[in-house]
Scaffold this motif. Sequence first.
Motif, PDB file in Angstrom:
ATOM      1  N   VAL A 295       0.844  -1.206   0.000  1.00  0.00           N
ATOM      2  CA  VAL A 295       0.000   0.000   0.000  1.00  0.00           C
ATOM      3  C   VAL A 295       0.877   1.253   0.000  1.00  0.00           C
ATOM      4  CG1 VAL A 295      -1.608   1.358   1.397  1.00  0.00           C
ATOM      5  CG2 VAL A 295      -2.004  -1.076   1.062  1.00  0.00           C
ATOM      6  N   ALA A 296       1.901   1.282   0.861  1.00  0.00           N
ATOM      7  CA  ALA A 296       2.782   2.445   0.939  1.00  0.00           C
ATOM      8  C   ALA A 296       3.518   2.660  -0.389  1.00  0.00           C
ATOM      9  CB  ALA A 296       3.784   2.258   2.078  1.00  0.00           C
ATOM     10  N   PHE A 297       4.003   1.583  -0.975  1.00  0.00           N
ATOM     11  CA  PHE A 297       4.710   1.696  -2.257  1.00  0.00           C
ATOM     12  C   PHE A 297       3.775   2.210  -3.349  1.00  0.00           C
ATOM     13  CE2 PHE A 297       5.983  -0.066  -6.370  1.00  0.00           C
ATOM     14  CZ  PHE A 297       7.273   0.443  -6.464  1.00  0.00           C
ATOM     15  N   GLY A 298       2.524   1.722  -3.341  1.00  0.00           N
ATOM     16  CA  GLY A 298       1.562   2.166  -4.354  1.00  0.00           C
ATOM     17  C   GLY A 298       1.290   3.661  -4.257  1.00  0.00           C
ATOM     18  N   ILE A 299       1.130   4.187  -3.035  1.00  0.00           N
ATOM     19  CA  ILE A 299       0.877   5.620  -2.872  1.00  0.00           C
ATOM     20  C   ILE A 299       2.102   6.433  -3.274  1.00  0.00           C
ATOM     21  CG2 ILE A 299       0.421   7.419  -1.167  1.00  0.00           C
ATOM     22  CD1 ILE A 299      -1.316   5.403   0.327  1.00  0.00           C
ATOM     23  N   LEU A 300       3.287   5.984  -2.866  1.00  0.00           N
ATOM     24  CA  LEU A 300       4.515   6.688  -3.245  1.00  0.00           C
ATOM     25  C   LEU A 300       4.715   6.676  -4.761  1.00  0.00           C
ATOM     26  CD1 LEU A 300       6.945   5.466  -0.429  1.00  0.00           C
ATOM     27  CD2 LEU A 300       5.877   7.709  -0.644  1.00  0.00           C
ATOM     28  N   TRP A 301       4.335   5.581  -5.399  1.00  0.00           N
ATOM     29  CA  TRP A 301       4.483   5.479  -6.857  1.00  0.00           C
ATOM     30  C   TRP A 301       3.538   6.457  -7.562  1.00  0.00           C
ATOM     31  CZ3 TRP A 301       7.928   3.677 -10.070  1.00  0.00           C
ATOM     32  CH2 TRP A 301       7.586   3.493 -11.422  1.00  0.00           C
ATOM     33  N   LEU A 302       2.334   6.610  -7.040  1.00  0.00           N
ATOM     34  CA  LEU A 302       1.366   7.545  -7.627  1.00  0.00           C
ATOM     35  C   LEU A 302       1.850   8.993  -7.531  1.00  0.00           C
ATOM     36  CD1 LEU A 302      -2.036   6.077  -6.354  1.00  0.00           C
ATOM     37  CD2 LEU A 302      -1.166   6.052  -8.692  1.00  0.00           C
ATOM     38  N   TYR A 303       2.587   9.296  -6.450  1.00  0.00           N
ATOM     39  CA  TYR A 303       3.072  10.668  -6.243  1.00  0.00           C
ATOM     40  C   TYR A 303       4.590  10.760  -6.449  1.00  0.00           C
ATOM     41  CZ  TYR A 303      -1.509  11.734  -4.281  1.00  0.00           C
ATOM     42  OH  TYR A 303      -2.848  11.931  -4.118  1.00  0.00           O
ATOM     43  N   ARG A 304       5.108   9.940  -7.346  1.00  0.00           N
ATOM     44  CA  ARG A 304       6.559   9.905  -7.563  1.00  0.00           C
ATOM     45  C   ARG A 304       7.085  11.225  -8.133  1.00  0.00           C
ATOM     46  NH1 ARG A 304       3.921   6.870 -11.239  1.00  0.00           N
ATOM     47  NH2 ARG A 304       4.323   7.200 -13.475  1.00  0.00           N
ATOM     48  N   ASP A 305       6.256  11.921  -8.942  1.00  0.00           N
ATOM     49  CA  ASP A 305       6.710  13.186  -9.516  1.00  0.00           C
ATOM     50  C   ASP A 305       6.948  14.224  -8.429  1.00  0.00           C
ATOM     51  OD1 ASP A 305       6.546  12.072 -12.013  1.00  0.00           O
ATOM     52  OD2 ASP A 305       4.521  12.831 -12.413  1.00  0.00           O
ATOM     53  N   ASP A 306       6.016  14.285  -7.436  1.00  0.00           N
ATOM     54  CA  ASP A 306       6.209  15.231  -6.339  1.00  0.00           C
ATOM     55  C   ASP A 306       7.460  14.911  -5.536  1.00  0.00           C
ATOM     56  OD1 ASP A 306       3.890  16.694  -6.893  1.00  0.00           O
ATOM     57  OD2 ASP A 306       2.643  15.267  -5.804  1.00  0.00           O
TER      58      ASP A 306
ATOM     59  N   GLN B 297       1.529  15.270   3.879  1.00  0.00           N
ATOM     60  CA  GLN B 297       0.330  14.784   3.205  1.00  0.00           C
ATOM     61  C   GLN B 297       0.490  13.319   2.786  1.00  0.00           C
ATOM     62  OE1 GLN B 297      -0.236  17.608   0.023  1.00  0.00           O
ATOM     63  NE2 GLN B 297      -1.568  18.927   1.265  1.00  0.00           N
ATOM     64  N   LEU B 298       1.657  12.976   2.238  1.00  0.00           N
ATOM     65  CA  LEU B 298       1.901  11.580   1.849  1.00  0.00           C
ATOM     66  C   LEU B 298       1.923  10.664   3.071  1.00  0.00           C
ATOM     67  CD1 LEU B 298       4.653  11.978  -0.922  1.00  0.00           C
ATOM     68  CD2 LEU B 298       2.290  11.242  -1.208  1.00  0.00           C
TER      69      LEU B 298
ATOM     70  N   ALA C 206      -4.505   4.848   4.778  1.00  0.00           N
ATOM     71  CA  ALA C 206      -4.705   3.674   3.928  1.00  0.00           C
ATOM     72  C   ALA C 206      -4.250   2.396   4.639  1.00  0.00           C
ATOM     73  CB  ALA C 206      -3.942   3.851   2.615  1.00  0.00           C
ATOM     74  N   SER C 207      -3.110   2.473   5.326  1.00  0.00           N
ATOM     75  CA  SER C 207      -2.609   1.298   6.053  1.00  0.00           C
ATOM     76  C   SER C 207      -3.540   0.932   7.202  1.00  0.00           C
ATOM     77  CB  SER C 207      -1.204   1.579   6.590  1.00  0.00           C
ATOM     78  OG  SER C 207      -0.307   1.877   5.534  1.00  0.00           O
ATOM     79  N   ALA C 208      -4.066   1.957   7.899  1.00  0.00           N
ATOM     80  CA  ALA C 208      -4.984   1.690   9.015  1.00  0.00           C
ATOM     81  C   ALA C 208      -6.267   1.033   8.527  1.00  0.00           C
ATOM     82  CB  ALA C 208      -5.296   2.998   9.734  1.00  0.00           C
TER      83      ALA C 208
END
Length: 360
Positions: A164-175, A193-194, A201-203
């Motif tokens: 889940v954490a990797f997926g969110i970081l991947w979505l906001y990789r440009d930032d 924010q991230l 999401a993890s909770a």
Amino acid sequence: MSMRMDLQYFTGEKTEKATPKKRQDTRKKGQVPKSNDVNTAIILLVVFISLMAFASIPGQFMYDLFTEAYINTSGMTFTVENTMGFLTDVTVGMVIAVAPIMLVAAFAGVVASMMQVGVLFAPEAIKPKLSKINPLKGLKRIFSARALVELTKAILKIILVGMVAFGILWLYRDDLLFLALYDVNDGFLVVSQLTVMIGIASALLLLILSIPDLVYQRFDHEKQIRMSKHDVKDEFKKMEGDPLIKAKRKQRAQEMAMNRMMQEVPKADVVITNPTHYAVALRYDGETMQAPKVIAKGVDYNALRIRQVAKKHDISMVENRPLARSLYDGASLGEDVPEDLFKAVAEVLAYVYKLNKSVQ
């Protein structure tokens, strides 16, 4: 079938559901079906939602704290006293900033526990026991099947939360790639924010995963507190032999019988009194009864209650001391008036009917 039941009785096989008393006793010991995963998930969810809503307050507090600390230390002479004072101020400031979050986490933990087991105070559960520090039992717990299941669950949760954490970081990789180009405030905002998004999401994921664990914990608890037929029989014997329980049961039966009797008083034709010590309520229906019946009787306080109910429902009351005493001693509830009292009772009823007719 009968032979199998006898065998279960003598072997002590735990096949019976726990009785209410057994459940109460285990609850007093703190043995309740509870999933720690549910607590963890709810605490994380509430904490990160609180951070999302109010993070600017502790964030600004920390920003001002470190800004002031940086300004003060730029011209400070570093001595032991100055350094200790500076560290103390920073530590106190950080505690003040983090304290609200810790209070929210503690409150969420209490609420999560109450949702599962209700209000429970079990001092016996925290009482020190030598068995808890027994190394042999500790090794058994470490290498038990339950420990293996818990380890598997932990690994599974780590993998899923990591995904889940990797997926969110991947979505906001440009930032994240342009993070070095932001100023401190903007960079801190992006990172916070991230962090909150990953936390919520993890909770939520842990909360979903905790549902099967809660179901299993309740199933396992029911299995652990099962009783053998012999245990159920022994418990029943103890409860039957307890004088306090017997007294309470007898008192309750008497109260129920008294309430039923008081409900019959409004149906009476007459209440014969002593006038204060005895009261006997009689009812007579010439079409369905061969003789008047005693539908309520009492002495002292119960007699007073009968008179109060009779007065409330406009039931005639006649004072006749010897008749009231004779009826109380000679007739049980629901029985016909004894034959030797027929004449006296008939005279009273005739008087009452005549009185009621004249009133009408």
